[in-house]
Design an enzyme around this catalytic site. Structure first.
Site, PDB file in Angstrom:
ATOM      1  N   TYR A 150       0.811  -1.201   0.000  1.00 24.95           N
ATOM      2  CA  TYR A 150       0.000   0.000   0.000  1.00 24.95           C
ATOM      3  C   TYR A 150       0.859   1.271   0.000  1.00 24.95           C
ATOM      4  O   TYR A 150       0.686   2.133  -0.854  1.00 24.95           O
ATOM      5  CB  TYR A 150      -0.960  -0.038   1.193  1.00 24.95           C
ATOM      6  CG  TYR A 150      -2.200   0.791   1.027  1.00 24.95           C
ATOM      7  CD1 TYR A 150      -3.015   1.077   2.104  1.00 24.95           C
ATOM      8  CD2 TYR A 150      -2.568   1.297  -0.209  1.00 24.95           C
ATOM      9  CE1 TYR A 150      -4.150   1.826   1.959  1.00 24.95           C
ATOM     10  CE2 TYR A 150      -3.699   2.053  -0.365  1.00 24.95           C
ATOM     11  CZ  TYR A 150      -4.487   2.317   0.725  1.00 24.95           C
ATOM     12  OH  TYR A 150      -5.604   3.070   0.589  1.00 24.95           O
ATOM     13  N   GLU A 157       2.244   6.483  -6.905  1.00 22.15           N
ATOM     14  CA  GLU A 157       1.206   7.372  -7.433  1.00 22.15           C
ATOM     15  C   GLU A 157       1.576   8.829  -7.232  1.00 22.15           C
ATOM     16  O   GLU A 157       1.501   9.644  -8.153  1.00 22.15           O
ATOM     17  CB  GLU A 157      -0.135   7.078  -6.730  1.00 22.15           C
ATOM     18  CG  GLU A 157      -0.741   5.733  -7.100  1.00 22.15           C
ATOM     19  CD  GLU A 157      -1.903   5.342  -6.187  1.00 22.15           C
ATOM     20  OE1 GLU A 157      -2.539   6.247  -5.607  1.00 22.15           O
ATOM     21  OE2 GLU A 157      -2.171   4.141  -6.054  1.00 22.15           O
TER      22      GLU A 157
END
Lengths: 228, 349
Positions: A150, A157
């Site tokens: 994660y 991102e």
């Protein structure tokens, strides 16, 4: 009377089975898609000898995948899944696909890898769950790997969006300026910055939600062993 | 937004059971000391209040008058638990059931002489009037700040300048008139069913109203504002629509107010009156929303501004939800409800 009830039950049972099989087929398809991406990445890497330019080899399936994560079919909260779908679609279409210059960035590879591994585990989990034959390893993997994947995905991102910023500002991508007859304006550059800032409140919430889920799902196993 | 919205929002608290035919005591939970000693034997009730979730006994009241109202019981409960003022108490017969109303009388409820009620804390409450006044004053002030081009909004060379387009001045007047009208209606016209709403609503509502007001005002009062394409014709038509709907909206509010005597919470079917603006009641259950939509459509056409169109759209969606809820409540409560009526748009929605 009981025969009628029995055949009625059989009818419902057959329909449910068909429905479950459809869902199963759906999960398996998604699982295979992500496997294709994974395999594509590995092959391209072996062929080129480096990991630059790997994005192009998996662009097509990658861009389609997030669109298939229909909230509601997947057995998780609709809000969380919906959120994830939106953020994935945004990153693939509105950032990576739209800004060609970032496609060779390492950060793209970072989040693509994170997503690929996560989704392969996740869809294996759903597929096996439906078959009522879930190996503990997959359950454990699903609720443990995220701890690394994660943050890895989020870093990828954010770095990608950050890399896209100068190009967006220079070209005025997706932006509308005044004056115009609709008296409206939109600055995509500022919008991207706001998106990046929104990660600050959102990411910890999602992350700690997963940690709580982990305690709930994996925790009781430890309790049982203590009892024995 | 409206008196009707209050009904729709509080849809869960619809009349439980049949309409009470017996004469009700005044709804305000006033503490009444029994003034006269009853000559005949009065059966006093005992009331115990349990927590709806934990079932703990929170309060025991003995010697409660049979004609005591829930409102009075709430006041008594408040005495023993001062942190739970009556507005945040939800008293019900069943832990998962509907809330009882303040006007319900103890002896008319399906309870024995020892009544057991369940209590749920509704959280911090704030009065409807306060919320309305706050959420409407914001847009009024904020828009004017953009209109007068207060510093730090636009480029410094435009500070305290005024727009050269007369439609911008007109838009400011219309927008300000609209919110002044709403403030005055809140103070003098509306009759609210519920006194309070949860405190967090004020943050949600103010963000919506203030945020959209700022967004619209920014573009309308911008130095680079482009006036409507069709010029005077467009603006004139839009102004007529706007004024027509403002008067219509006001007429409906007055008609609804007149349905309800002061201080009461009765509900009646609204009907057209002598005022032609109320004739729309023949076709629509919630014409105040219809007129509101019309006003904002007029304002959108007048300013030709996309953010205004967005605001109109979002408002329309919300009002449609409220109108449908209100329409459903009407149908449920009144057998003879006129079948021709639609919730918000005649024949359509």
């Amino acid at each position: 009377l009981s025969i009628a009830a029995d055949s009625h039950c059989k009818y419902i049972h057959t329909n449910l089975k068909f429905f479950a099989m459809t869902i199963l087929r759906f999960f398996f398809t998604l699982l295979s898609r992500w496997l294709v991406i994974a395999v594509g990445l590995v092959r391209a890497y072996l062929a080129r000898g480096s990991y630059h330019g790997l994005y192009y080899s998996i662009e097509k399936p990658l861009n389609v995948c997030p669109l298939c994560h229909i909230p509601g079919i997947v057995p998780s909260s609709v809000v969380l899944t919906g959120f994830q779908v939106m953020s994935r679609v945004f990153l693939t279409w509105a950032v990576t696909h739209s800004v060609r210059e970032v496609q060779s960035e390492d950060s793209v590879l970072l989040f693509v890898t994170a997503w690929t591994v996560t989704e392969i585990i996740r869809y294996s989990f759903y597929t096996f769950s439906l078959l009522n034959h879930l190996p503990y390893l997959i359950k454990w993997a699903r609720y443990t790997f995220f701890i690394v994947l994660y943050p890895m995905g989020v870093t990828g991102e954010l770095l990608t969006i950050y890399a896209a910023l100068p190009y967006v500002q220079k070209t005025g991508l997706y932006s509308v300026t005044l004056p115009n007859k609709y008296n409206f304006s939109f600055d995509y550059y500022t919008f991207l910055i706001l998106i990046m800032i929104s990660y600050i409140p959102l990411f910890p919430q999602l992350y700690f939600h997963m940690i709580r889920q982990r305690k709930k799902v994996l925790g009781h196993v430890e309790d049982y062993s203590k009892v024995e | 937004m409206d008196a009707l919205a209050l009904e729709a929002a509080g849809g869960k608290k619809v009349a439980n059971g049949a309409a009470v035919a017996a004469p009700l005591p005044p709804p305000a939970p006033v503490k009444r000391k029994p003034a006269k000693k009853a000559k005949k034997a009065v059966v006093f009730f005992e009331v115990e209040i349990l927590d709806a979730k934990t079932k703990d006994k929170l309060c025991f009241l003995d010697k409660v008058e049979p004609n005591a109202t829930i409102g009075e019981i709430k006041s008594m409960f408040h005495k023993s638990h001062p942190q739970w003022y009556p507005a945040r108490q939800s008293i019900r017969l069943d832990p998962k059931g509907k809330s009882l109303k303040d006007e319900d009388v103890l002896q008319h409820l399906p309870v024995g002489t020892t009544a057991t009620f369940y209590f749920r804390d509704l959280g911090a409450q704030i009065s409807w009037v306060t919320v309305f006044l706050t959420e409407y004053t914001g847009p009024l002030v904020i828009y004017l700040m953009f209109y007068f081009r207060v510093p730090f909004i636009y480029a410094p060379k435009y500070d305290f300048t005024t727009s050269k387009h007369w439609v911008v001045h007109l838009a400011c007047m219309c927008h300000s008139f609209h919110y002044v009208k709403r403030l005055l209606e809140t103070l003098f016209v509306h009759r609210f069913s519920h006194g309070t709403m949860p405190l967090r609503n004020i943050f949600k509502n103010c963000t919506y109203y203030w945020g959209f007001a700022a967004w619209m005002a920014y573009y309308i009062n911008h130095p680079l504002y482009t006036p409507p394409i069709y010029g005077e014709q467009q603006i004139r038509l839009a102004l007529i629509i706007f004024l027509f709907c403002q008067i219509g909206n006001f007429s409906i509010h007055i008609a609804l107010r007149n349905l309800r005597p002061p201080g009461s919470k009765t509900r009646k079917i609204p009907y057209p009156t002598k005022n032609p603006f109320t004739w729309i009641f023949l076709l629509v259950s919630c014409p105040n929303y219809t007129y509101e939509l019309g006003s904002w459509l007029g304002f959108t056409v007048m300013t030709q501004c996309l953010p205004v169109a967005f605001f109109t759209l979002v408002g329309f969606i919300q009002m449609t939800v409220w109108a449908k809820g209100k329409h459903r409540s009407y149908l449920k409560e009144f057998r003879d409800y006129p079948p021709l009526r639609s919730p918000i748009l005649p024949f359509i929605l």
